[in-house]
Write a protein that holds these residues in place. Sequence first.
Motif, PDB file in Angstrom:
ATOM      1  N   UNK A   1      49.195  -9.853 -20.342  1.00 21.04           N
ATOM      2  CA  UNK A   1      48.474 -10.474 -19.440  1.00 21.04           C
ATOM      3  C   UNK A   1      47.748 -11.846 -19.903  1.00 21.04           C
ATOM      4  N   UNK A   2      47.186 -11.897 -20.953  1.00 21.06           N
ATOM      5  CA  UNK A   2      46.713 -12.985 -21.469  1.00 21.06           C
ATOM      6  C   UNK A   2      47.726 -14.142 -21.903  1.00 21.06           C
ATOM      7  N   UNK A   3      48.862 -13.591 -22.474  1.00 23.72           N
ATOM      8  CA  UNK A   3      49.923 -14.490 -22.719  1.00 23.72           C
ATOM      9  C   UNK A   3      50.473 -15.180 -21.417  1.00 23.72           C
ATOM     10  N   UNK A   4      50.713 -14.497 -20.385  1.00 24.29           N
ATOM     11  CA  UNK A   4      51.045 -15.099 -19.126  1.00 24.29           C
ATOM     12  C   UNK A   4      50.012 -16.001 -18.689  1.00 24.29           C
ATOM     13  N   UNK A   5      48.614 -15.875 -18.648  1.00 25.19           N
ATOM     14  CA  UNK A   5      47.633 -16.878 -18.362  1.00 25.19           C
ATOM     15  C   UNK A   5      47.692 -17.824 -19.145  1.00 25.19           C
ATOM     16  N   UNK A   6      47.920 -17.869 -20.494  1.00 24.33           N
ATOM     17  CA  UNK A   6      47.870 -18.993 -21.459  1.00 24.33           C
ATOM     18  C   UNK A   6      49.184 -19.897 -21.104  1.00 24.33           C
ATOM     19  N   UNK A   7      50.341 -19.172 -20.646  1.00 19.51           N
ATOM     20  CA  UNK A   7      51.593 -20.019 -20.372  1.00 19.51           C
ATOM     21  C   UNK A   7      51.114 -21.019 -19.038  1.00 19.51           C
ATOM     22  N   UNK A   8      50.528 -20.220 -17.947  1.00 22.87           N
ATOM     23  CA  UNK A   8      50.233 -21.136 -16.817  1.00 22.87           C
ATOM     24  C   UNK A   8      49.333 -21.997 -16.873  1.00 22.87           C
ATOM     25  N   UNK A   9      48.127 -21.927 -17.895  1.00 23.80           N
ATOM     26  CA  UNK A   9      46.982 -22.733 -18.134  1.00 23.80           C
ATOM     27  C   UNK A   9      47.801 -24.004 -19.027  1.00 23.80           C
ATOM     28  N   UNK A  10      48.735 -23.845 -19.699  1.00 27.88           N
ATOM     29  CA  UNK A  10      49.351 -24.924 -20.621  1.00 27.88           C
ATOM     30  C   UNK A  10      50.343 -25.811 -19.642  1.00 27.88           C
TER      31      UNK A  10
ATOM     32  N   UNK B   1      49.032 -18.164  -0.725  1.00 26.47           N
ATOM     33  CA  UNK B   1      49.125 -18.268  -2.212  1.00 26.47           C
ATOM     34  C   UNK B   1      50.206 -19.450  -2.578  1.00 26.47           C
ATOM     35  N   UNK B   2      51.269 -19.885  -1.843  1.00 22.66           N
ATOM     36  CA  UNK B   2      51.976 -20.962  -2.099  1.00 22.66           C
ATOM     37  C   UNK B   2      51.044 -22.189  -2.482  1.00 22.66           C
ATOM     38  N   UNK B   3      50.268 -22.224  -1.436  1.00 24.39           N
ATOM     39  CA  UNK B   3      49.527 -23.538  -1.498  1.00 24.39           C
ATOM     40  C   UNK B   3      48.583 -23.472  -2.944  1.00 24.39           C
ATOM     41  N   UNK B   4      47.856 -22.467  -3.214  1.00 27.83           N
ATOM     42  CA  UNK B   4      47.211 -22.293  -4.379  1.00 27.83           C
ATOM     43  C   UNK B   4      47.992 -22.657  -5.695  1.00 27.83           C
ATOM     44  N   UNK B   5      49.371 -22.206  -5.511  1.00 33.99           N
ATOM     45  CA  UNK B   5      49.960 -22.532  -6.770  1.00 33.99           C
ATOM     46  C   UNK B   5      50.362 -24.476  -6.598  1.00 33.99           C
ATOM     47  N   UNK B   6      50.523 -24.964  -5.467  1.00 33.04           N
ATOM     48  CA  UNK B   6      50.582 -26.237  -5.442  1.00 33.04           C
ATOM     49  C   UNK B   6      49.536 -26.958  -6.016  1.00 33.04           C
ATOM     50  N   UNK B   7      48.225 -26.389  -5.711  1.00 32.34           N
ATOM     51  CA  UNK B   7      47.142 -26.893  -5.988  1.00 32.34           C
ATOM     52  C   UNK B   7      46.902 -26.947  -7.613  1.00 32.34           C
ATOM     53  N   UNK B   8      47.422 -25.918  -8.194  1.00 33.52           N
ATOM     54  CA  UNK B   8      47.415 -25.590  -9.629  1.00 33.52           C
ATOM     55  C   UNK B   8      48.269 -26.957 -10.137  1.00 33.52           C
ATOM     56  N   UNK B   9      49.341 -27.292  -9.715  1.00 30.02           N
ATOM     57  CA  UNK B   9      50.449 -28.390 -10.121  1.00 30.02           C
ATOM     58  C   UNK B   9      49.884 -29.648  -9.816  1.00 30.02           C
ATOM     59  N   UNK B  10      49.368 -29.852  -8.690  1.00 31.47           N
ATOM     60  CA  UNK B  10      48.897 -31.125  -8.115  1.00 31.47           C
ATOM     61  C   UNK B  10      47.387 -31.435  -8.668  1.00 31.47           C
TER      62      UNK B  10
END
Length: 255
Positions: A67-76, A235-244
């Motif tokens: 789970x940590x590895x998945x969060x690291x990928x997203x954070x990067x 949830x889709x807006x949450x993902x857009x927020x992370x990107x933008x």
Amino acid sequence: MPTAEQISAAVAADGILDGFTLAVRISSRRRTLGVTVEPGGTTLTIAVPAALDTQHVIAGLHRIRPRIAGHVVKARENAPDFHVPALTDGAGFTWLGRSLRLRTLDGRAPAARDGERLTIGRDLLARDGAKPIIRWYCEQGTAWLEQEAPALWSRLMPPGTPPPELRVADIGRKRWGKYEPARHRVTLAWQTMQLRPSLARYVLGHELAHATRPAGAAHGPEFWRVTERVIPLAREEQRRLAREGRTVWMGDTRP
């Protein structure tokens, strides 16, 4: 009870999180082990329940490592890449997704919007740097919240239910908004007011959902059910927020 330093040393000796900068925080409130991946994915904060010994911390980290590895990928993927302007004529800023160009004036005129320009006095900029611009975002953002929130709140609570206090303020760089139960207050970060309206509205709806105090975990199924009642496809807006959100101005300036 091990200290944070002892746990850090044990994790380093085990090697499970080699390659990361680690911070350990012992919490008397937590019941389970938690790991937060900081923006950029190179620093991890380990939150350890006060009653947990070192052996169980190591075992817990091995258990949640995927789970940590998945969060690291997203954070990067979502590492900050924000714009750092110089406070000179023509510098670019954004208000609710719309571009503004800085125009400096003589004297100490406060920041104001004039069409597609953000005007401010040169003497004020020289004295206070970016602070007057951030103050403008807070003032204008609070007015925007007061305009937008009633319709969203009406989707969440029965008529006559007191809404939370609303404000935009400088709350740091790690979150777009927060709800304070003790004050029944929703605060959005001033940086949020640079996002396009749908994303700013998502952040507002997210925090208003917290203000209804849904049952269960802070971001559990009931919370998302409530949030999606006010912001469809939340949830889709949450993902857009992370990107933008990774590109918005955070308040840094250059000469």
